[in-house]
Design a protein around this motif. Structure first.
Motif, PDB file in Angstrom:
ATOM      1  N   THR A   1       0.828  -1.208   0.000  1.00 41.66           N
ATOM      2  CA  THR A   1       0.000   0.000   0.000  1.00 41.66           C
ATOM      3  C   THR A   1       0.865   1.262   0.000  1.00 41.66           C
ATOM      4  O   THR A   1       0.504   2.265  -0.624  1.00 41.66           O
TER       5      THR A   1
ATOM      6  N   SER B   1      -5.543   4.036  -0.310  1.00 40.26           N
ATOM      7  CA  SER B   1      -4.915   2.726  -0.367  1.00 40.26           C
ATOM      8  C   SER B   1      -5.273   2.028   0.940  1.00 40.26           C
ATOM      9  O   SER B   1      -6.159   2.460   1.666  1.00 40.26           O
TER      10      SER B   1
ATOM     11  N   ALA C   1      -4.454   0.839  -4.864  1.00 41.34           N
ATOM     12  CA  ALA C   1      -4.551   2.269  -4.623  1.00 41.34           C
ATOM     13  C   ALA C   1      -5.509   2.819  -5.668  1.00 41.34           C
ATOM     14  O   ALA C   1      -5.368   2.501  -6.859  1.00 41.34           O
TER      15      ALA C   1
END
Length: 262
Positions: A117, A227, A257
Motif C-alpha cells: 500500500t 490505499s 490504490a
C-alpha cells in the motif's frame, strides 16, 4: 523483554482485526504468515493498562527487545520506480544520478516504504504531485508520503495521524530529507482548507468513517488517493466516497490504490 499481543485472524478479516487494534491506540502492527492457509497473525504492543477484547484468538508473547529489532539487519532500499527509492537511514546507499531518495527511520510507526500500500501510494505521489501543490497525508505514520510530496515540489505538505508517535517521527524524517512537513495529531475534521492531492493510506473501515471529511478537503480540481484496501473488496469504500469517482486503480500483491476526482 517486551510484551507483545498476537491476534490470529482469517485473511478476509485482517482489515477488521487491524482496525480493532488501531482503535486500542497501538502505533505499529506487523503482519506475519502462519502455517494455516487463509490465516494471518497481527503482532503489536499494547500498554499494560489497556483492556483488550477482540473476537479473534489472541495470545501474549514475551519477546527479547534486541530480537524484535532484527528485521533492521535485513532492511534494504525499496525502488518504487526508476527514479524514486525509499531507503532506511541506517543502510548505506548511494543513489544513481537523477533518483529521488526518501530516507526513512520508521521508529514505532507504519511506513517504511516496503508494504504494497505504501509503494502504491508513493507511485501516486510521483505521478500526481507537481511544484506548487498543496498536499495532505491522512494517517501519515512515518511521514514517507508527505516527505516524498515535498521532495517532488509540493509548496505545502501536511500530515495528520492519531498516533502520537507519528509527530516526532515525521518531523525527524522531514529534517533528514531537508524538507518541511507540517504534522499533528489533530482530527481530520479540524484540518482547514482544501488540497490539490490528498493521500489516505488507511484501512477500509477508517476510510468509510472519514469519507465526508476526506471529500471536504479535496479541491474541486484535486485528487484523492486511497490505499490500504483489498483488490477484491473495496467497492463499499468507493460508494462512501461518492460523488468522487475512481479514475485509476493500481494493484500490487492483492492491495490497491484508487485515484478519485470530482
Amino acid at each position: 523483554m517486551i510484551r507483545q499481543l498476537v491476534v490470529q485472524a482469517p485473511l478476509d478479516e485482517a482489515e477488521l482485526a487491524a482496525d480493532a487494534l488501531w482503535a486500542l491506540g497501538v502505533v505499529a502492527i506487523e503482519e506475519r504468515p502462519t502455517d494455516h492457509d487463509g490465516v494471518i497473525e497481527l503482532w503489536t504492543s499494547v500498554g499494560d493498562d489497556v483492556e483488550v477484547r477482540v473476537p479473534w484468538p489472541m495470545r501474549w508473547v514475551e519477546v527479547d527487545e534486541s530480537v524484535a529489532d532484527t528485521w533492521r539487519q535485513f532492511a534494504a532500499p525499496v525502488w518504487v520506480s526508476e527514479r524514486l527509492v525509499v531507503s532506511p537511514v541506517w543502510v548505506e546507499f548511494e543513489a544513481p544520478a537523477g533518483a529521488t531518495v526518501v530516507r526513512i527511520e520508521p521508529g514505532s510507526t507504519f511506513g517504511m516504504g516496503d508494504h504494497p500500500t505504501t509503494r502504491l501510494s508513493l507511485a501516486a505521489v510521483e505521478r500526481l504531485v507537481h511544484p506548487g501543490h498543496r498536499v495532505l497525508d491522512v494517517g501519515c505514520g512515518s511521514g514517507v508520503l508527505a516527505i516524498a510530496a515535498a521532495l517532488f515540489g509540493a509548496a505545502y505538505s501536511e500530515g495528520v495521524d492519531i498516533a502520537p508517535a507519528a509527530v516526532p517521527v515525521t518531523v525527524a524524517n522531514a529534517q533528514l530529507n531537508g524538507v518541511t512537513v507540517e504534522v499533528s495529531n489533530i482530527p481530520l475534521s479540524d484540518v482547514p482548507g482544501t488540497f490539490d492531492v490528498v493521500f489516505a493510506n488507511i484501512l477500509a473501515p477508517v476510510l468509510i468513517s472519514l469519507s465526508e471529511e476526506l471529500k471536504r478537503v479535496v479541491a474541486r480540481t484535486g485528487r484523492l488517493v486511497i490505499s490500504g484496501v483489498l483488490a477484491n473488496n473495496h467497492q463499499h469504500v468507493l460508494d462512501a466516497l461518492a460523488p468522487l469517482r475512481a479514475v485509476r486503480v493500481d494493484e500490487l500483491d492483492g492491495w490497491v490504490a484508487v485515484e478519485l476526482t470530482w
